[in-house]
Design an enzyme around this catalytic site. Sequence first.
Site, PDB file in Angstrom:
ATOM      1  CD  GLN A 289      -2.171   1.180   2.947  1.00  0.00           C
ATOM      2  OE1 GLN A 289      -1.851   0.535   3.845  1.00  0.00           O
ATOM      3  NE2 GLN A 289      -3.601   1.893   3.282  1.00  0.00           N
TER       4      GLN A 289
ATOM      5  CB  SER B 256       1.961   6.803   4.899  1.00  0.00           C
ATOM      6  OG  SER B 256       1.021   6.221   5.263  1.00  0.00           O
TER       7      SER B 256
ATOM      8  CD  GLU C 289      -4.911   0.075   6.554  1.00  0.00           C
ATOM      9  OE1 GLU C 289      -5.251   0.985   5.971  1.00  0.00           O
ATOM     10  OE2 GLU C 289      -3.875   0.156   7.113  1.00  0.00           O
TER      11      GLU C 289
ATOM     12  CD  GLU D 121      -3.363   9.441  19.404  1.00  0.00           C
ATOM     13  OE1 GLU D 121      -2.848   8.865  18.380  1.00  0.00           O
ATOM     14  OE2 GLU D 121      -2.967   9.194  20.511  1.00  0.00           O
TER      15      GLU D 121
HETATM   16  C1  FAD Z   1       3.953  -0.840  11.485  1.00  0.00           C
HETATM   17  C2  FAD Z   1       3.659   0.330  10.523  1.00  0.00           C
HETATM   18  C3  FAD Z   1       3.216  -0.283   9.241  1.00  0.00           C
HETATM   19  C4  FAD Z   1       2.905   0.794   8.335  1.00  0.00           C
HETATM   20  N1  FAD Z   1       2.547   0.318   7.129  1.00  0.00           N
HETATM   21  C5  FAD Z   1       1.947   1.128   6.097  1.00  0.00           C
HETATM   22  C6  FAD Z   1       1.838   0.847   4.828  1.00  0.00           C
HETATM   23  O1  FAD Z   1       1.859  -0.319   4.456  1.00  0.00           O
HETATM   24  N2  FAD Z   1       1.592   1.598   3.821  1.00  0.00           N
HETATM   25  C7  FAD Z   1       1.112   2.793   4.280  1.00  0.00           C
HETATM   26  O2  FAD Z   1       0.846   3.870   3.066  1.00  0.00           O
HETATM   27  N3  FAD Z   1       1.470   3.438   5.508  1.00  0.00           N
HETATM   28  C8  FAD Z   1       1.822   2.527   6.301  1.00  0.00           C
HETATM   29  N4  FAD Z   1       2.170   3.077   7.755  1.00  0.00           N
HETATM   30  C9  FAD Z   1       1.957   4.418   7.822  1.00  0.00           C
HETATM   31  C10 FAD Z   1       0.833   4.680   8.830  1.00  0.00           C
HETATM   32  O3  FAD Z   1      -0.342   4.702   8.230  1.00  0.00           O
HETATM   33  C11 FAD Z   1       1.017   6.199   9.443  1.00  0.00           C
HETATM   34  O4  FAD Z   1       2.300   6.398  10.150  1.00  0.00           O
HETATM   35  C12 FAD Z   1      -0.037   6.842  10.255  1.00  0.00           C
HETATM   36  O5  FAD Z   1      -1.156   7.252   9.265  1.00  0.00           O
HETATM   37  C13 FAD Z   1       0.102   8.175  10.865  1.00  0.00           C
HETATM   38  O6  FAD Z   1       0.861   8.922  10.105  1.00  0.00           O
HETATM   39  P1  FAD Z   1       2.435   9.904  10.812  1.00  0.00           P
HETATM   40  O7  FAD Z   1       3.192   8.638  10.922  1.00  0.00           O
HETATM   41  O8  FAD Z   1       2.533  10.716   9.671  1.00  0.00           O
HETATM   42  O9  FAD Z   1       1.803  10.498  12.019  1.00  0.00           O
HETATM   43  P2  FAD Z   1       1.386  12.058  12.174  1.00  0.00           P
HETATM   44  O10 FAD Z   1       0.083  12.272  11.424  1.00  0.00           O
HETATM   45  O11 FAD Z   1       2.303  12.915  11.989  1.00  0.00           O
HETATM   46  O12 FAD Z   1       0.698  12.147  13.818  1.00  0.00           O
HETATM   47  C14 FAD Z   1       1.719  12.335  14.579  1.00  0.00           C
HETATM   48  C15 FAD Z   1       1.010  12.133  16.117  1.00  0.00           C
HETATM   49  O13 FAD Z   1      -0.044  13.417  15.901  1.00  0.00           O
HETATM   50  C16 FAD Z   1      -1.231  12.828  16.193  1.00  0.00           C
HETATM   51  N5  FAD Z   1      -2.310  13.358  15.017  1.00  0.00           N
HETATM   52  C17 FAD Z   1      -2.151  13.754  13.807  1.00  0.00           C
HETATM   53  N6  FAD Z   1      -3.341  14.135  13.506  1.00  0.00           N
HETATM   54  C18 FAD Z   1      -4.235  14.285  14.622  1.00  0.00           C
HETATM   55  C19 FAD Z   1      -5.616  14.791  14.873  1.00  0.00           C
HETATM   56  N7  FAD Z   1      -6.065  15.384  13.715  1.00  0.00           N
HETATM   57  N8  FAD Z   1      -5.989  14.761  16.103  1.00  0.00           N
HETATM   58  C20 FAD Z   1      -5.035  14.359  17.045  1.00  0.00           C
HETATM   59  N9  FAD Z   1      -3.907  13.747  16.911  1.00  0.00           N
HETATM   60  C21 FAD Z   1      -3.462  13.789  15.742  1.00  0.00           C
HETATM   61  C22 FAD Z   1      -1.260  11.204  15.600  1.00  0.00           C
HETATM   62  O14 FAD Z   1      -2.142  10.543  16.267  1.00  0.00           O
HETATM   63  C23 FAD Z   1       0.479  10.939  16.207  1.00  0.00           C
HETATM   64  O15 FAD Z   1       0.307  10.752  17.509  1.00  0.00           O
HETATM   65  C24 FAD Z   1       2.734   1.978   8.693  1.00  0.00           C
HETATM   66  C25 FAD Z   1       2.913   2.406   9.997  1.00  0.00           C
HETATM   67  C26 FAD Z   1       3.382   1.408  10.888  1.00  0.00           C
HETATM   68  C27 FAD Z   1       3.811   2.045  12.238  1.00  0.00           C
END
Ligand code: FAD
Lengths: 397, 371
Positions: A114, A117, A234, A367
């Site tokens: 996928q 991100s 998902e 969150e």
């Molecule tokens: C093990 C693992 C596997 C993954 N596999 C995939 C994959 O196969 N394909 C893919 O596309 N992605 C994948 N991901 C990515 C995952 O979907 C993202 O990490 C996730 O959606 C969070 O985005 P971010 O890391 O940018 O965090 P951010 O969005 O930067 O968030 C940082 C913090 O802020 C909080 N936050 C953000 N917005 C808000 C809001 N509106 N209100 C309150 N709190 C908020 C979040 O909860 C978090 O605590 C994977 C992640 C992990 C850990």
Amino acid sequence: MTVITAEHLLTRVQELLAAHPPAGTDRGAFLRARFDAGLAWVHYPEGLGGLGAPRSLQVVVDAALEAAGAPDNDPRRIGIGLGMAAPTILAYGTEEQKRRFLRPLWTGEEVWCQLFSEPGAGSDLAALGTRAVRESGSGDWIVDGQKVWTSSAHTARWAILIARTDPALPKHRGITYFLCDMHDPGVEVRPLRQITGEAEFNEVFLTGVRIPDAHRLGAVGEGWAVARTTLMNERVSIGGMRIPREGGMIAPVAAAWRERPELRTHALHQRLLDLWVEAEVARLTGERLRQQLVAGQPGPEGSGMKLTFARLNQEISGLEVELLAEEGLLYDDWTMRRPDGVDFTGREAGYRYLRAKGNSIEGGTSEILLNIVAERVLGLPPEPRDDKDLAWKDLSR
Amino acid sequence: MTTAAAPTDLLYSEAEEELRSAVRALLTDRCDAKSVLDRAGTGRPHDPALWNTLAAGIGAAGLLVPEKLGGQGASHREAAVVLEELGRAVAPVPYLTSAVLATEILLGCDTAEAAPLLRELASGSTVCVPAVPLTLAPGAPLPAAVRDLGDGGLTGTVTSVADAVAADVLLVLADTGLYAVPAAAARLTPRIPLDLTRPLATVTLEAAGGTRLADAGTARAAVAGALLSGAGLLASEQLGLAEWCLTETVGHVRSRHQFNRPVGSFQALKHRLARLWLDVASARAAARAAADALATAAPDAPLTVAVAQAYCSGVAVRAAEECVQLHGGIGMTWEHPAHLYLKRAKADSLALGTAGHHRGLVADFAELPAP
Ligand SMILES: Cc1cc2nc3c(=O)[nH]c(=O)nc-3n(C[C@H](O)[C@H](O)[C@H](O)COP(=O)(O)OP(=O)(O)OC[C@H]3O[C@@H](n4cnc5c(N)ncnc54)[C@H](O)[C@@H]3O)c2cc1C
């Protein structure tokens, strides 16, 4: 139209087994035959691995085939394909796309990943910046950008990909959804070592990747609606798992408690019982959700299960490390490996503790899911936002 | 070791939903928060007319009683639905005590002497409550406070007897067996209860006469069985109560404005309420599992009941506490019904065994022994 019953399906299973005895049949050949018999996902349409049967009857087929010693398609390894790519292709794909992709997806011959991100777009996925530009002559799309945290990109043959096709529109409207060939020139996968020491996920660099228009899923600019189908599936696919009492993460802790009386303390006992009860209640809640789906009353509990499992997995695995006392100071293996998938039970407590931290991040953070429950289930007002009507290119980054 | 759970039906049947609608319609009409408050203020919360319609009119009192004994021949699943609605309305009716606990004790005795009383209970014409402390838990030692001094002279004191003031008959567990004692033959000293909707009294017996219904062994087993059912079904009352608190609170924070926004648009509150919703959804699964296990006499019913009680008590209390807090000042007033729910929830968390007691039972059944 006749309604397909469990008896029909069991007859079909017997026919499949008679024509392809598991003992003497090659695994791939058996799985392809199972797909062609409509016994892969029985609720899918005929010709696409199903029979248009009620989804609830899948368990009947799975149990009968398992009892006969038939090979399975290793759902753990191909979870993204099964749980996300398939339902999206089924919902939005052309007939040609469905015929081309669903069979090898289900048999596991083609693994999916996928590409959603990006470094700058995680929770706010619709802010993504990977560009897809249409080449005027060929009609092909040329894709440039970077994706990140892509699980299984190193084993995947295909990817579901979203990219920006019109930066002048507000962020949700200029996105298009593609099926991307991971073997294409311009796709570069680099392992991204994670907290556990291994590299389950990757960075993916896309440089001038050429995607034919036939691999676009849904209309140009409608990618966000398609992506929402993927994301919904998902989350539900996590709550849909069926586990026995004391299955899942609580199993190794309970076993250690029984086998190692010297580790027991009163404080840990109270926490263990609390978590045992919560794990049992979570199991029942998942079971109730499943029964609701079978009875055709899809409830909103689905999004809740992911939240519950994330919290429980983290608390239980944390308790396990503590219970192990001195052993809890040790780790089994920091080797940088690139595994096929997640293996919670094949490793030791420290691994479980660390890997469970991802449960509240992957597939939407807790969150974000709490926001979804609050807004879509409880009907609480949305967050105030000022990015809805601005062109993507004018957003602050 | 724990075994895999038998298939459990965790949903509601159509008949159960119909029963729910009937009970809810009655309670909406005749048991609104204002009338519950008014009655609670008088110290005599029970509404005999409401009881009559619920018990006799709808037939809710006889759900657990077989048809040949004048009941509905239904099961714990239906009784659980009634309790959900009663919890949602903090209804001051002796349902848990008379239609569940006393009824189960009499059913457990299964004696010719018990049958006539059981018929009266099933018809709703007689209210009968067990003379045991409300805190008595399944799996705990049974009290031995009442002694038979011969000639049917029962003597002893039982504290914290719920709904005794509404009872026509008390079921007394004495050293020589189980007795039906007319309430008039006992001295009742009402106590001031935390939960204004479920009154408590001290029952004093001074050579009181009663009808012997069962011998000591039968009686003790019947009481133990009734406590298990009662604890399992109390989870449904707790679920209904928690659900009211959640719904009411969500409604309030959507309409209450501060800082030029509905307070329900603040994420700190949204997340709290989303978590509470998760807990209530989980409590529903736990309570349904307990009701179904009791209805089907599943071998793992004691474990399923202990799980439900260990879980649902806390959810109900938390829901009521959140309800008070997120209502702000009005949540602290006597006029707003939130306090009735908090008081019931907290009292329920002590009734029929605390969560801690039930966790202890889980430890036994799941073989997770203490150090
Ligand atoms: C093990 C693992 C596997 C993954 N596999 C995939 C994959 O196969 N394909 C893919 O596309 N992605 C994948 N991901 C990515 C995952 O979907 C993202 O990490 C996730 O959606 C969070 O985005 P971010 O890391 O940018 O965090 P951010 O969005 O930067 O968030 C940082 C913090 O802020 C909080 N936050 C953000 N917005 C808000 C809001 N509106 N209100 C309150 N709190 C908020 C979040 O909860 C978090 O605590 C994977 C992640 C992990 C850990």
